[in-house]
Write an enzyme that holds these catalytic residues in place. Structure first.
Site, PDB file in Angstrom:
ATOM      1  N   LYS A 100     -51.373 -26.831   1.027  1.00 28.42           N
ATOM      2  CA  LYS A 100     -50.228 -27.789   0.980  1.00 28.42           C
ATOM      3  C   LYS A 100     -50.165 -29.073   2.204  1.00 28.42           C
ATOM      4  O   LYS A 100     -50.277 -29.776   1.523  1.00 28.42           O
ATOM      5  CB  LYS A 100     -48.543 -26.901   1.555  1.00 28.42           C
ATOM      6  N   ARG A 116     -43.094 -25.220   7.272  1.00 26.18           N
ATOM      7  CA  ARG A 116     -43.358 -24.793   6.006  1.00 26.18           C
ATOM      8  C   ARG A 116     -45.173 -24.024   6.333  1.00 26.18           C
ATOM      9  O   ARG A 116     -45.790 -24.369   6.853  1.00 26.18           O
ATOM     10  CB  ARG A 116     -43.477 -26.094   4.653  1.00 26.18           C
ATOM     11  N   GLY A 124     -44.358 -17.539  -2.712  1.00 25.78           N
ATOM     12  CA  GLY A 124     -43.054 -16.165  -2.922  1.00 25.78           C
ATOM     13  C   GLY A 124     -43.872 -15.767  -1.304  1.00 25.78           C
ATOM     14  O   GLY A 124     -42.783 -14.649  -0.774  1.00 25.78           O
ATOM     15  N   MET A 136     -45.331 -16.361   1.968  1.00 29.66           N
ATOM     16  CA  MET A 136     -44.815 -17.057   3.045  1.00 29.66           C
ATOM     17  C   MET A 136     -44.116 -17.636   2.957  1.00 29.66           C
ATOM     18  O   MET A 136     -44.017 -18.736   2.134  1.00 29.66           O
ATOM     19  CB  MET A 136     -45.949 -17.921   4.088  1.00 29.66           C
ATOM     20  N   ARG A 157     -49.970 -29.676  -5.984  1.00 29.81           N
ATOM     21  CA  ARG A 157     -51.571 -28.958  -5.959  1.00 29.81           C
ATOM     22  C   ARG A 157     -51.472 -28.870  -7.395  1.00 29.81           C
ATOM     23  O   ARG A 157     -51.060 -29.222  -8.465  1.00 29.81           O
ATOM     24  CB  ARG A 157     -51.067 -27.358  -5.657  1.00 29.81           C
ATOM     25  N   HIS A 213     -58.009   6.608 -16.911  1.00 32.92           N
ATOM     26  CA  HIS A 213     -59.417   6.417 -18.157  1.00 32.92           C
ATOM     27  C   HIS A 213     -58.774   5.923 -19.684  1.00 32.92           C
ATOM     28  O   HIS A 213     -59.769   5.320 -20.091  1.00 32.92           O
ATOM     29  CB  HIS A 213     -59.581   7.692 -18.759  1.00 32.92           C
ATOM     30  N   SER A 219     -84.967  -3.420 -21.581  1.00 29.85           N
ATOM     31  CA  SER A 219     -83.019  -3.954 -21.408  1.00 29.85           C
ATOM     32  C   SER A 219     -82.075  -3.049 -20.492  1.00 29.85           C
ATOM     33  O   SER A 219     -82.357  -1.365 -20.426  1.00 29.85           O
ATOM     34  CB  SER A 219     -82.683  -3.501 -22.982  1.00 29.85           C
ATOM     35  N   ASP A 221     -75.375   3.649 -17.137  1.00 37.07           N
ATOM     36  CA  ASP A 221     -76.120   4.691 -17.270  1.00 37.07           C
ATOM     37  C   ASP A 221     -77.011   4.077 -15.501  1.00 37.07           C
ATOM     38  O   ASP A 221     -76.758   5.173 -14.394  1.00 37.07           O
ATOM     39  CB  ASP A 221     -77.417   5.225 -17.429  1.00 37.07           C
ATOM     40  N   CYS A 268     -77.635  -3.978 -21.799  1.00 34.15           N
ATOM     41  CA  CYS A 268     -77.144  -3.767 -22.955  1.00 34.15           C
ATOM     42  C   CYS A 268     -75.952  -2.692 -22.316  1.00 34.15           C
ATOM     43  O   CYS A 268     -74.819  -2.002 -23.462  1.00 34.15           O
ATOM     44  CB  CYS A 268     -77.979  -2.814 -24.113  1.00 34.15           C
ATOM     45  N   TYR A 282     -81.590 -12.370 -22.381  1.00 39.80           N
ATOM     46  CA  TYR A 282     -80.199 -12.714 -23.306  1.00 39.80           C
ATOM     47  C   TYR A 282     -79.181 -11.465 -22.368  1.00 39.80           C
ATOM     48  O   TYR A 282     -79.610 -10.412 -21.844  1.00 39.80           O
ATOM     49  CB  TYR A 282     -80.443 -11.795 -25.413  1.00 39.80           C
TER      50      TYR A 282
HETATM   51  P1  ADP Z   1     -43.417 -22.676  -1.288  1.00 38.57           P
HETATM   52  O1  ADP Z   1     -44.541 -22.658  -0.818  1.00 38.57           O
HETATM   53  O2  ADP Z   1     -42.444 -21.146  -0.926  1.00 38.57           O
HETATM   54  O3  ADP Z   1     -43.076 -23.970  -1.277  1.00 38.57           O
HETATM   55  P2  ADP Z   1     -41.885 -24.930   0.428  1.00 38.57           P
HETATM   56  O4  ADP Z   1     -42.807 -25.055   1.828  1.00 38.57           O
HETATM   57  O5  ADP Z   1     -42.929 -26.035  -0.112  1.00 38.57           O
HETATM   58  O6  ADP Z   1     -42.600 -23.253   0.461  1.00 38.57           O
HETATM   59  O7  ADP Z   1     -40.330 -25.631   1.145  1.00 38.57           O
HETATM   60  C1  ADP Z   1     -39.678 -24.661  -0.257  1.00 38.57           C
HETATM   61  C2  ADP Z   1     -39.035 -25.057  -0.254  1.00 38.57           C
HETATM   62  O8  ADP Z   1     -38.228 -26.526   0.971  1.00 38.57           O
HETATM   63  C3  ADP Z   1     -39.998 -25.995  -1.840  1.00 38.57           C
HETATM   64  O9  ADP Z   1     -38.846 -26.948  -2.681  1.00 38.57           O
HETATM   65  C4  ADP Z   1     -39.552 -28.002  -0.678  1.00 38.57           C
HETATM   66  O10 ADP Z   1     -40.046 -28.619  -1.530  1.00 38.57           O
HETATM   67  C5  ADP Z   1     -38.824 -27.600  -0.034  1.00 38.57           C
HETATM   68  N1  ADP Z   1     -38.440 -28.821   1.171  1.00 38.57           N
HETATM   69  C6  ADP Z   1     -40.040 -28.236   1.923  1.00 38.57           C
HETATM   70  N2  ADP Z   1     -39.859 -29.098   2.837  1.00 38.57           N
HETATM   71  C7  ADP Z   1     -38.998 -29.980   3.039  1.00 38.57           C
HETATM   72  C8  ADP Z   1     -38.381 -31.331   3.880  1.00 38.57           C
HETATM   73  N3  ADP Z   1     -39.000 -31.815   4.630  1.00 38.57           N
HETATM   74  N4  ADP Z   1     -37.292 -31.389   2.993  1.00 38.57           N
HETATM   75  C9  ADP Z   1     -37.057 -31.224   2.071  1.00 38.57           C
HETATM   76  N5  ADP Z   1     -36.787 -30.674   1.658  1.00 38.57           N
HETATM   77  C10 ADP Z   1     -38.430 -29.650   1.768  1.00 38.57           C
HETATM   78 MG    MG Z   2     -77.961   5.637 -21.387  1.00 36.07          MG
HETATM   79 MG    MG Z   3     -43.708 -25.460  -2.213  1.00 34.13          MG
END
Ligand code: ADP
Ligand code: MG
Ligand code: MG
Length: 897
Positions: A22, A91, A100, A102, A337, A453, A782, A787, A849, A869
């Site tokens: 990020k 953040r 989700g 951190m 990203r 299995h 081969s 085994d 193989c 191969y």
């Molecule tokens: P995650 O990694 O879970 O997406 P983020 O750090 O990106 O967490 O933030 C969670 C939400 O808060 C996202 O929707 C992000 O766009 C929003 N957000 C984060 N920082 C700011 C900011 N400075 N101003 C407005 N919205 C923010």
């Molecule tokens: Mg064998």
């Molecule tokens: Mg985010």
């Protein structure tokens, strides 16, 4: 002194190790001149030192202070100032995105006084300021102080309910929000035993620490284990000036993808939510709008966003996902990203970006995941609202529908004799169930995980499977199972979805895979973008790869199927299946029971023409391409009835006073052949040595078949492979016995082959470490890595299911070594064998193989080892071709953060 804090203007996208994904991308966008709020990043090093030392490293807080001052002066506001406060978000952001996992705190800097300042600053909008404050208390409480989230949510729900049904959070007015804030502050005090911290600096310090600590939270650790992300990376912390999407209907927040991540199409894709902040979009608080609707709501911001999307995609040369916020008509970009996509989407996108000239061929090739290729050929369930009766683990991809049977024997019988499609339902499966598993359309178990299995066999054979559906209670006596109140009897139809783990009653429609249809020549399917992509990228892979790809195929059908998928020969033709089937069993048993040379010869004479016929078919199907035939490998008792079953039959017969003398004779033989440790017993080359006519008969069948095909104008290329060799003399003695057999036939038939080689499998550690000697008696090696793995670890392949999950869990093995080659052990043995083998015999050619031949990571290793191969099951051929091409291009597409 170590520098821990970086302004956004100091970083770039390649600094993910230090700034997290990020932070690195916020810095990159800042430097590209995109509208990113100002801010700074505390490095992952700061986090790691904090966690190691249990406190802030010296200098870190001072640096944060200095960067905060700079941020304040660039914004012209002071953090938490009573009349005109600067607010920030704190953040987390690790190197790899951990959705989700951190958490983030928004609106930091608010307290009972600065909330007034925020209202003033926003033109007296008290409602907005209080909404921001209640969110801050909620997030800070939950994330920093571990206050149970439900406590706040419950209070919010109550406030909404008090106002009337269908009230949304946006409907609460300033006074109602003021009351809610009081409630929240009280909850905070009750749960933490202290008052809410009003000092913005303290709020900041506590939040930074909480983000650091969240790296070691349980959810984060579980996610990392699941996704094989290292525990020693740490997370960075981003402090970002707040912008507000919750300032009325001309504000809002959303996410955007530069292409559709599921179809790969080049259309803008995403969600938008007006008058909302941050997490509201993902939290599903209100219904979001499709991104395209923003064009009507706020055309100017929409155009701005489309421009940014375009800029980012050209810059990253890949599909990006973007978080944005619109504050009073002004667009802000908060994150980007390289976006995640489906297996389907990644192919379409890679090819279209190639066609657009955005990326080159090698890059396009590396953009697709060889591990997911197989999925694209599988059918899917069209559930259309149908309700699942149970849900298990998606153990092997694909969809299947068929009649329920509860035993492997039944599965085989129904499938073979009655031509019925069956789903084998078991609590768990064992190696004894194999014959029924491969006869079934799909496998469903009520116990066992993704390495059970059942799961391992199903994936290996390409059979859809749902495992560990624990709602399913099997009652074998009643020949039925029940699941959440539904009873399903033997013979009833069920449908299983190996992509989702869902189990349905009845026959649901299954959608054929577009790729599969296209491969079979369907013109409409061939016009689809996914087929264009497949053809293009496979062409590139074939063009780049150095490894040849052969198939493991035992029958003419499998051989032609493999050839259609691009196999360049057969790397393993197992002959044991040629000893099965009703007409052959009698002759095989006669061979095993023979008491004189004449009897044995008679059995060989009966088997010879049958085997010859099989080989003719295979050589024709693979005309012009090499075929490696392995002489008989399994222990002979596998061709006789099971000891326990037979003992019971004899005992029961005796009790009833029946004549069981014939069965008793078989039983005596079965006892005599019984081995405590059959995997290490009389099998492979040892059989060839103790039963002299056996291999000679097989060689005769192979060579006569080759002569026949040759005389018809074909070009069979024959490689005869002797299994389970541990020493050079074993191989040499066999060659001394068998080569004259072949020569005699060539003389008699007046035929020569363009290619006839003799070689061995390297599948015992002793063979690997004495490969230099063995190579002097071999034309080829081969690697039999099944085994070899079994004997190198001393892990029984058929029993590892009982403990491999625990081993992976505890990181005792990085992955199941029967799936991906164990590089330090088995891989090292392979390296020794190939180096020393080649040194002793420069003409030696080398292949693999084992099942690993179709595993992308193992293919990469085989490429590095310089094998000639890899050989794999027919349905993995494309995977292997792709992986070999990617290996040649140099690196696997590394996980993008
Ligand atoms: P995650 O990694 O879970 O997406 P983020 O750090 O990106 O967490 O933030 C969670 C939400 O808060 C996202 O929707 C992000 O766009 C929003 N957000 C984060 N920082 C700011 C900011 N400075 N101003 C407005 N919205 C923010
Ligand atoms: Mg064998
Ligand atoms: Mg985010």
């Amino acid at each position: 002194m170590t520098k821990y804090v970086y302004d956004f203007s100091e970083g770039n996208k390649d600094m993910k190790d230090l700034l997290g994904g990020k932070g690195a991308n916020l810095a990159e966008m800042t430097n590209m001149g995109l509208p990113v709020p100002h801010g700074f990043t505390i490095s992952t090093e700061g986090c790691l030192t904090y966690l190691a030392e249990g406190g802030h490293p010296p200098g870190l807080l001072e640096e944060v202070d200095a960067h905060l001052k700079a941020l304040e002066s660039s914004m012209g506001k002071t953090l938490g100032d009573a009349s005109d406060p600067l607010l920030v978000s704190v953040r987390s952001g690790a190197k790899f995105s951990m959705p989700g996992m951190m958490d983030t705190v928004l609106n930091l800097g608010l307290n009972d006084t600065s909330v007034g300042g925020l209202a003033e600053q926003s033109g007296g909008d008290l409602r907005f300021a209080r909404d921001a404050y209640r969110r801050f208390i909620q997030m800070f409480g939950k994330i920093v102080m571990d206050v149970p989230a439900e406590a706040f949510e419950h209070a919010l729900d109550e406030a909404k309910a008090a106002k009337g049904p269908a009230t949304q959070d946006t409907d609460l007015d300033a006074d109602e929000l003021a009351a809610l804030i009081e409630r929240f502050l009280a909850i905070y005090r009750d749960e933490t035993g202290e008052g809410f911290p009003s000092d913005p600096k303290e709020q900041l310090r506590l939040s930074i620490e909480a983000v650091f600590k969240s790296w070691n939270g349980k959810r984060a650790r579980d996610y990392r284990r699941q996704n094989k992300i290292s525990d020693d990376l740490g997370t960075a912390v981003n402090v970002v000036a707040m912008v507000f999407g919750n300032r009325g209907d001309d504000s809002g927040t959303g996410v955007a993808f530069t292409r559709d991540p599921s179809t790969g199409e080049k259309v803008p894709y995403g969600d938008y939510l007006a008058n909302a902040q941050g997490e509201d979009v993902v939290a599903g608080i209100r219904n979001t709008l499709p991104l395209a609707r923003l064009e009507e709501l706020d055309p100017q911001s929409y155009t701005g966003l489309r421009d940014v999307m375009q800029t980012l995609e050209s810059h990253y040369r890949d599909m990006c996902d973007i978080e944005f916020t619109i504050e009073k008509g002004r667009l802000w970009i908060l994150q980007t990203r390289v976006g995640k996509r489906t297996a389907f989407g990644e192919w379409v996108m890679a090819n279209e970006m190639l066609q657009e000239g955005l990326i080159d061929e090698d890059t396009a090739l590396l953009r697709v995941d060889a591990n997911r290729l197989e999925e694209l050929f599988k059918r899917r369930v069209e559930a259309d609202g149908a309700k699942a009766i149970a849900k298990g683990l998606n153990a092997s991809p694909g969809a299947a529908t068929g009649a329920v049977v509860f035993s492997a024997d039944e599965a085989e019988r129904w499938a073979k004799d009655d031509d019925t499609k069956v789903i084998l339902v078991r609590r768990e499966t064992t190696p004894d169930d194999y014959h029924g598993m491969i006869a079934a359309q799909g496998i469903l178990t009520s116990a066992g995980g993704t390495n059970s299995h059942a799961a391992v066999v199903a994936r290996g054979e390409g059979i859809p499977a749902v495992c560990g559906a624990d709602a399913i209670k099997i009652d074998l006596d009643a020949r039925a199972f029940s699941a959440n109140g539904t009873v399903v009897r033997e013979g009833d139809t069920v449908t299983i979805d190996g992509f989702t783990g869902n189990v349905y009653v009845g026959e649901l429609p299954l959608a054929d895979s577009v790729l599969e249809k296209a491969r079979q020549g369907d013109a409409e399917a061939q016009a689809q973008p996914i087929w264009q992509a497949f053809e293009q990228l496979m062409r590139t892979a074939d063009d780049r790869r150095r490894l040849r790809v052969r198939a493991n195929a035992d029958t003419p059908d499998q051989s032609s199927n493999a050839r259609a998928r691009g196999a360049e020969g057969i790397g393993l033709c197992r002959t044991e299946h040629m000893f099965l089937g009703s007409e052959r069993v009698a002759a095989v048993q006669q061979m095993i029971f023979a008491e004189s040379d004449e009897e044995e010869q008679a059995a060989f004479d009966a088997l010879l023409p049958l085997q010859r016929g099989d080989f003719v078919g295979i050589f024709r199907a693979m005309d012009g391409l090499p075929v490696t035939v392995r002489l008989l490998d399994p222990p002979l008792h596998e061709f006789l009835p099971d000891l326990t079953t037979l003992s019971v039959e004899v005992a029961l017969g005796q009790e009833r006073g029946e004549d069981v003398s014939a069965k008793e004779a078989v039983l005596a033989k079965v006892r005599q052949l019984h081995e405590t440790n059959p995997m290490l017993g009389l099998r492979g080359v040892r059989l060839g040595i103790v039963k002299p006519g056996l291999y000679a008969m097989q060689v005769r069948a192979i060579v006569e078949a080759a002569c026949e095909v040759r005389k018809d104008g074909g070009d069979p290329k024959v490689e005869i492979m002797i299994p389970l060799v541990a020493t050079r003399p074993e191989l040499q003695q066999m060659r001394d016995e068998l080569e004259p057999v072949a020569r005699e036939i060539f003389q008699r038939e007046g035929v020569e082959l363009s290619h006839l080689e003799w070689g061995t499998m390297v599948e015992l550690p002793r063979a690997a470490v004495t490969a230099g000697e063995i190579a002097e008696s071999a034309d080829f090696f081969s690697f039999g890595t099944n085994d070899l793995t079994q004997t190198a670890f001393g892990f029984s392949r058929d029993d590892i299911g009982k403990f491999v999950a625990t081993y992976e869990e505890r990181k005792l093995v990085p992955t199941n070594p029967f799936v991906s080659i164990d590089l330090p052990g088995v891989g090292r043995l392979m390296r020794i064998a190939s180096d020393e083998g080649r040194a002793a015999n420069p003409k030696l050619h080398l292949g693999i193989c084992g099942e690993h031949g179709g595993d992308p990571a193992s293919v990469l290793f085989c490429h590095e080892l310089g094998l000639d191969y890899v050989s794999c099951s027919p349905f993995r051929i494309e995977t292997a071709r792709l992986a070999a091409g990617q290996a040649a291009v140099g690196e696997f597409a590394s996980a993008t953060a």
